[in-house]
Motif scaffolding. Sequence first.
Motif, PDB file in Angstrom:
ATOM      1  N   VAL B  19      80.927  60.351  50.982  1.00  0.00           N
ATOM      2  CA  VAL B  19      80.110  61.154  51.891  1.00  0.00           C
ATOM      3  C   VAL B  19      78.632  60.873  51.623  1.00  0.00           C
ATOM      4  N   THR B  20      77.856  60.901  52.686  1.00  0.00           N
ATOM      5  CA  THR B  20      76.412  60.660  52.574  1.00  0.00           C
ATOM      6  C   THR B  20      75.648  61.855  53.126  1.00  0.00           C
ATOM      7  N   ALA B  59      68.430  54.580  42.576  1.00  0.00           N
ATOM      8  CA  ALA B  59      68.999  55.211  41.391  1.00  0.00           C
ATOM      9  C   ALA B  59      70.503  55.414  41.565  1.00  0.00           C
ATOM     10  N   THR B  60      71.207  55.346  40.440  1.00  0.00           N
ATOM     11  CA  THR B  60      72.660  55.545  40.431  1.00  0.00           C
ATOM     12  C   THR B  60      73.042  56.335  39.196  1.00  0.00           C
ATOM     13  N   GLU B  61      73.933  57.310  39.390  1.00  0.00           N
ATOM     14  CA  GLU B  61      74.487  58.094  38.282  1.00  0.00           C
ATOM     15  C   GLU B  61      75.975  58.266  38.533  1.00  0.00           C
ATOM     16  N   VAL B  66      71.703  56.831  45.486  1.00  0.00           N
ATOM     17  CA  VAL B  66      70.794  57.158  46.575  1.00  0.00           C
ATOM     18  C   VAL B  66      70.469  55.899  47.354  1.00  0.00           C
ATOM     19  N   ASN B  67      70.072  56.125  48.605  1.00  0.00           N
ATOM     20  CA  ASN B  67      69.517  55.069  49.434  1.00  0.00           C
ATOM     21  C   ASN B  67      68.078  55.488  49.743  1.00  0.00           C
ATOM     22  N   SER B  74      62.904  58.224  53.659  1.00  0.00           N
ATOM     23  CA  SER B  74      64.283  58.675  53.693  1.00  0.00           C
ATOM     24  C   SER B  74      64.890  58.566  52.303  1.00  0.00           C
ATOM     25  N   PHE B  75      65.714  59.550  51.953  1.00  0.00           N
ATOM     26  CA  PHE B  75      66.264  59.614  50.593  1.00  0.00           C
ATOM     27  C   PHE B  75      67.651  60.233  50.687  1.00  0.00           C
ATOM     28  N   SER B  76      68.648  59.439  51.042  1.00  0.00           N
ATOM     29  CA  SER B  76      69.999  59.967  51.216  1.00  0.00           C
ATOM     30  C   SER B  76      70.802  59.857  49.927  1.00  0.00           C
TER      31      SER B  76
END
Lengths: 115, 112
Positions: B19-20, B59-61, B66-67, B74-76
């Motif tokens: 989901v985004t 970033a990734t956790e 995020v995109n 934009s920061f999804s």
Amino acid sequence: NAGVMQNPRHLVRRRGQEARLRCSPMKGHSHVYWYRQLPEEGLKFMVYLQKENIIDESGMPKERFSAEFPKEGPSILRIQQVVRGDSAAYFCASSPSTGLGNTIYFGEGSWLTVV
Amino acid sequence: AQTVTQSQPEMSVQEAETVTLSCTYDTSENNYYLFWYKQPPSRQMILVIRQEAYKQQNATENRFSVNFQKAAKSFSLKISDSQLGDTAMYFCAFLRDDKIIFGKGTRLHILP
């Protein structure tokens, strides 16, 4: 390292009484922020304090609300003569400084109910 | 003025799906931080992920990524392999100097 500690977690006050909410920041953090969350809404900034100084209170209602962060002890958000519209969750957050790169950590919130 | 907009008040997805969640923001600043916070039914605010504006890499956790599209502001947030415990309100937030500005949130339901 304990997180941001808030108390009380739940507080019930009758209209016209005073509410005091306390916040102990994380160890080593000298900056404290207070936010208010009304039901079904996002968090709204209220005030930002450093030790003994109010830096930004642009989100604080002009009357009945005050905040302090003394040299010793927790930060306190004080609401005088509470009204039903003050019922909300009040979140405290802390950070070590305002430099970019410092994440702000939140406490678990204090729920004020005015009856 | 700096604002944060979350256009999806509520979303539902099946467990294990991706989901985004969308977020746009408005600022004239060039250097800032963006965050996604999660607020489960317990109402605690939990930091999910953060992004420095000067970094182009997203970033990734773990299952969260995020995109970040700086030009589009934009920061999804993408949640992969969604789990029942991901059910919560998700708030996008913008940090500049001394203040975090929050969006109004997206209520996410993960369905079994």
